[in-house]
Design an enzyme around this catalytic site. Sequence first.
Site, mmCIF file in Angstrom:
data_model
loop_
_atom_site.group_PDB
_atom_site.id
_atom_site.type_symbol
_atom_site.label_atom_id
_atom_site.label_comp_id
_atom_site.label_asym_id
_atom_site.label_seq_id
_atom_site.Cartn_x
_atom_site.Cartn_y
_atom_site.Cartn_z
ATOM 1 N N GLY A 6 16.369 59.514 60.454
ATOM 2 C CA GLY A 6 15.668 59.483 61.730
ATOM 3 C C GLY A 6 15.480 60.892 62.223
ATOM 4 C CD GLN A 54 16.512 66.077 65.312
ATOM 5 O OE1 GLN A 54 16.195 64.902 65.232
ATOM 6 N NE2 GLN A 54 17.440 66.616 64.539
ATOM 7 C CB CYS A 88 22.507 66.051 63.524
ATOM 8 S SG CYS A 88 21.125 66.486 64.616
ATOM 9 C CG LEU A 89 17.431 65.641 59.768
ATOM 10 C CD1 LEU A 89 15.994 65.145 59.849
ATOM 11 C CD2 LEU A 89 17.820 65.917 58.325
ATOM 12 C CG HIS A 123 21.942 60.961 65.806
ATOM 13 N ND1 HIS A 123 23.078 61.667 65.454
ATOM 14 C CD2 HIS A 123 20.907 61.849 65.714
ATOM 15 C CE1 HIS A 123 22.728 62.919 65.164
ATOM 16 N NE2 HIS A 123 21.421 63.059 65.310
ATOM 17 C CD GLU A 124 17.289 60.477 65.302
ATOM 18 O OE1 GLU A 124 16.899 61.456 65.949
ATOM 19 O OE2 GLU A 124 17.917 60.579 64.228
ATOM 20 C CG HIS A 144 18.286 64.307 68.841
ATOM 21 N ND1 HIS A 144 18.692 65.624 68.869
ATOM 22 C CD2 HIS A 144 18.681 63.825 67.632
ATOM 23 C CE1 HIS A 144 19.302 65.921 67.728
ATOM 24 N NE2 HIS A 144 19.315 64.846 66.962
#
Length: 171
Positions: free
Chosen positions: A47, A52, A94-95, A136-137, A140
């Site tokens: 995701g 991001q 996490c990216l 998680h998303e 963000h």
Amino acid sequence: MAIRDIVRYGDERLVAKNEDVTDFEDPALRELIRDLFETGWAAPGLGIAAPQIGVNKRVCVVDLSVGKDPSQALVLINPRVVDAEGLVRDEEGCLSFPDIVEIVERPEAVAVEAFDEKGVRRVLEGADLLARAFCHEIDHLDSRLFIERMSSLKRGFVLRKVLKRQKRGEW
Ligand code: NI
């Protein structure tokens, strides 16, 4: 379509306020969604959220199949968690924190209210990994990073790792 650069921890866009989408006809919204999928698949990640890739809008995508199964490619616009059950501690990455995986506590199951890319309001339910990805998303989009869900001890450990890599020019 384009693969965009992923913003890493330390960039202020990750903690800036994200604006609600109001115009679902906007071609820029369609491009943003395509870029999020392309960038997430290429990373690869399960995701990715608009901040991001440096866009402070309340848009994120989740695809546990990472591009393999179109039915799992989900777009969440202006999402919010409306119900949550249980708690699970499991590994999470996490990216925006490459190569860092830590245990984070998340709900076992959630219901999320969100608009899809056509502006239709839906309630999505997810359990286990899908619930974790949703939370998680959406975090963000609320300008909240997964390190804030860790114990202060673990957060300190992660941030020291990040600092070392920043000093070596690897971040
Ligand atoms: Ni993330």
